[in-house]
Write an enzyme that holds these catalytic residues in place. Structure first.
Site, PDB file in Angstrom:
ATOM      1  N   HIS A  17     -17.627  16.295  70.760  1.00 13.81           N
ATOM      2  CA  HIS A  17     -18.987  16.532  71.267  1.00 13.81           C
ATOM      3  C   HIS A  17     -20.012  16.249  70.172  1.00 13.81           C
ATOM      4  O   HIS A  17     -21.037  15.617  70.427  1.00 13.81           O
ATOM      5  CB  HIS A  17     -19.164  17.993  71.702  1.00 13.81           C
ATOM      6  CG  HIS A  17     -18.352  18.415  72.885  1.00 13.81           C
ATOM      7  ND1 HIS A  17     -17.557  19.538  72.859  1.00 13.81           N
ATOM      8  CD2 HIS A  17     -18.217  17.892  74.125  1.00 13.81           C
ATOM      9  CE1 HIS A  17     -16.981  19.695  74.041  1.00 13.81           C
ATOM     10  NE2 HIS A  17     -17.348  18.711  74.829  1.00 13.81           N
ATOM     11  N   LYS A  41     -15.757  27.467  86.949  1.00 13.85           N
ATOM     12  CA  LYS A  41     -14.795  27.529  85.835  1.00 13.85           C
ATOM     13  C   LYS A  41     -14.990  28.853  85.098  1.00 13.85           C
ATOM     14  O   LYS A  41     -16.124  29.241  84.834  1.00 13.85           O
ATOM     15  CB  LYS A  41     -15.121  26.419  84.829  1.00 13.85           C
ATOM     16  CG  LYS A  41     -14.444  25.085  85.088  1.00 13.85           C
ATOM     17  CD  LYS A  41     -14.475  24.294  83.769  1.00 13.85           C
ATOM     18  CE  LYS A  41     -14.630  22.814  83.962  1.00 13.85           C
ATOM     19  NZ  LYS A  41     -14.905  22.107  82.705  1.00 13.85           N
ATOM     20  N   ARG A  90     -14.167   9.471  77.022  1.00 19.38           N
ATOM     21  CA  ARG A  90     -12.950   9.432  76.207  1.00 19.38           C
ATOM     22  C   ARG A  90     -12.005   8.387  76.775  1.00 19.38           C
ATOM     23  O   ARG A  90     -12.415   7.311  77.127  1.00 19.38           O
ATOM     24  CB  ARG A  90     -12.282  10.811  76.212  1.00 19.38           C
ATOM     25  CG  ARG A  90     -12.959  11.793  75.315  1.00 19.38           C
ATOM     26  CD  ARG A  90     -12.506  13.188  75.610  1.00 19.38           C
ATOM     27  NE  ARG A  90     -12.978  13.611  76.919  1.00 19.38           N
ATOM     28  CZ  ARG A  90     -12.881  14.841  77.394  1.00 19.38           C
ATOM     29  NH1 ARG A  90     -12.298  15.762  76.689  1.00 19.38           N
ATOM     30  NH2 ARG A  90     -13.361  15.144  78.575  1.00 19.38           N
ATOM     31  N   SER A 128     -11.929  20.444  74.707  1.00 20.03           N
ATOM     32  CA  SER A 128     -12.059  21.882  74.467  1.00 20.03           C
ATOM     33  C   SER A 128     -10.787  22.605  74.907  1.00 20.03           C
ATOM     34  O   SER A 128     -10.359  23.572  74.267  1.00 20.03           O
ATOM     35  CB  SER A 128     -13.263  22.439  75.228  1.00 20.03           C
ATOM     36  OG  SER A 128     -14.442  21.814  74.793  1.00 20.03           O
TER      37      SER A 128
HETATM   38  P1  ADP Z   1     -17.743  19.194  81.334  1.00 13.72           P
HETATM   39  O1  ADP Z   1     -17.225  20.526  81.761  1.00 13.72           O
HETATM   40  O2  ADP Z   1     -19.052  18.813  81.894  1.00 13.72           O
HETATM   41  O3  ADP Z   1     -16.722  18.069  81.384  1.00 13.72           O
HETATM   42  P2  ADP Z   1     -17.347  19.219  78.509  1.00 13.72           P
HETATM   43  O4  ADP Z   1     -17.894  20.237  77.579  1.00 13.72           O
HETATM   44  O5  ADP Z   1     -15.855  19.184  78.660  1.00 13.72           O
HETATM   45  O6  ADP Z   1     -18.101  19.461  79.814  1.00 13.72           O
HETATM   46  O7  ADP Z   1     -17.832  17.779  78.075  1.00 13.72           O
HETATM   47  C1  ADP Z   1     -19.190  17.420  78.044  1.00 13.72           C
HETATM   48  C2  ADP Z   1     -19.303  15.927  77.831  1.00 13.72           C
HETATM   49  O8  ADP Z   1     -18.741  15.580  76.562  1.00 13.72           O
HETATM   50  C3  ADP Z   1     -18.596  15.054  78.840  1.00 13.72           C
HETATM   51  O9  ADP Z   1     -19.369  13.893  79.030  1.00 13.72           O
HETATM   52  C4  ADP Z   1     -17.296  14.711  78.179  1.00 13.72           C
HETATM   53  O10 ADP Z   1     -16.766  13.493  78.663  1.00 13.72           O
HETATM   54  C5  ADP Z   1     -17.758  14.580  76.748  1.00 13.72           C
HETATM   55  N1  ADP Z   1     -16.677  14.807  75.786  1.00 13.72           N
HETATM   56  C6  ADP Z   1     -15.822  15.841  75.737  1.00 13.72           C
HETATM   57  N2  ADP Z   1     -14.948  15.707  74.721  1.00 13.72           N
HETATM   58  C7  ADP Z   1     -15.259  14.541  74.114  1.00 13.72           C
HETATM   59  C8  ADP Z   1     -14.705  13.807  73.023  1.00 13.72           C
HETATM   60  N3  ADP Z   1     -13.644  14.245  72.370  1.00 13.72           N
HETATM   61  N4  ADP Z   1     -15.307  12.645  72.669  1.00 13.72           N
HETATM   62  C9  ADP Z   1     -16.356  12.198  73.368  1.00 13.72           C
HETATM   63  N5  ADP Z   1     -16.911  12.815  74.418  1.00 13.72           N
HETATM   64  C10 ADP Z   1     -16.371  13.969  74.794  1.00 13.72           C
END
Ligand code: ADP
Length: 169
Positions: A17, A41, A90, A128
């Site tokens: 992130h 969630k 990703r 996460s």
């Molecule tokens: P959501 O519940 O909306 O998927 P996340 O917190 O999991 O929220 O992710 C928020 C954003 O960050 C999404 O666009 C996700 O694809 C991106 N993201 C999550 N992990 C990574 C990573 N390791 N590298 C790049 N982008 C990521």
């Protein structure tokens, strides 16, 4: 003045992130990170904890702000007068889901566009969920998150009776 929102659950914020945040903050004037109040969630960290962790790890970025939000991302963008939504991509698995959301958002709000940043290779498989899993078993997560996030895990782990995580270099 280009304003963008970067929405997500951030449960917790990872180096993946943060990589997206840093890169996006370079190309927009103001980046507002939207931390989702997600009723569907259940999160490990509370909304306040998730916000605080992001504030801590982005304190060196003057054009980044963190806000909570509920409901649709397009409405959050509108409330903040942003015409851009930032998302991270990703491995291939993100693609279909992200396309669906982006297309839907664009139908609802044609004045708002989604901009994707492809993840840096070292974070391509980082999520996460994986971080929480590794932390649960007491393994080292220093390659995945900032030290502030390890501190937050340790506070939780103390309450839950789980193993203390080391901050290895
Ligand atoms: P959501 O519940 O909306 O998927 P996340 O917190 O999991 O929220 O992710 C928020 C954003 O960050 C999404 O666009 C996700 O694809 C991106 N993201 C999550 N992990 C990574 C990573 N390791 N590298 C790049 N982008 C990521």
């Amino acid at each position: 003045m280009i304003k963008a929102v970067y929405p997500g659950s951030f449960d917790p914020v990872t180096l993946g992130h943060l990589d997206i945040i840093r890169r996006a903050a370079k190309v927009v004037d103001e980046l507002i990170i939207g931390v989702l109040v997600n009723s569907a969630k259940t999160s490990f960290f509370t909304l306040e904890e998730r916000v605080e962790m992001i504030e801590q790890v982005t304190k060196d970025l003057p054009n980044v702000r963190v806000k909570k939000f509920e409901g649709m991302t397009v409405n959050f963008a509108r409330e903040n007068e942003a015409h851009l939504i930032i998302r991270g991509l990703r491995a291939v698995t993100d693609f279909e889901y992200e396309m669906q959301i982006a297309q839907t958002n664009h139908m609802i709000a044609p004045d708002i566009d989604t901009m994707f940043f492809t993840t840096s290779l070292e974070y391509a498989f980082l999520s996460s969920t994986i971080v929480k899993e590794v932390a649960y078993y007491g393994e080292d997560i220093t390659k995945f998150v900032m030290p502030e996030v390890i501190d937050a895990f340790n506070k939780k782990h103390e309450v839950l009776g789980l193993k203390k995580l080391e901050k290895l270099g």
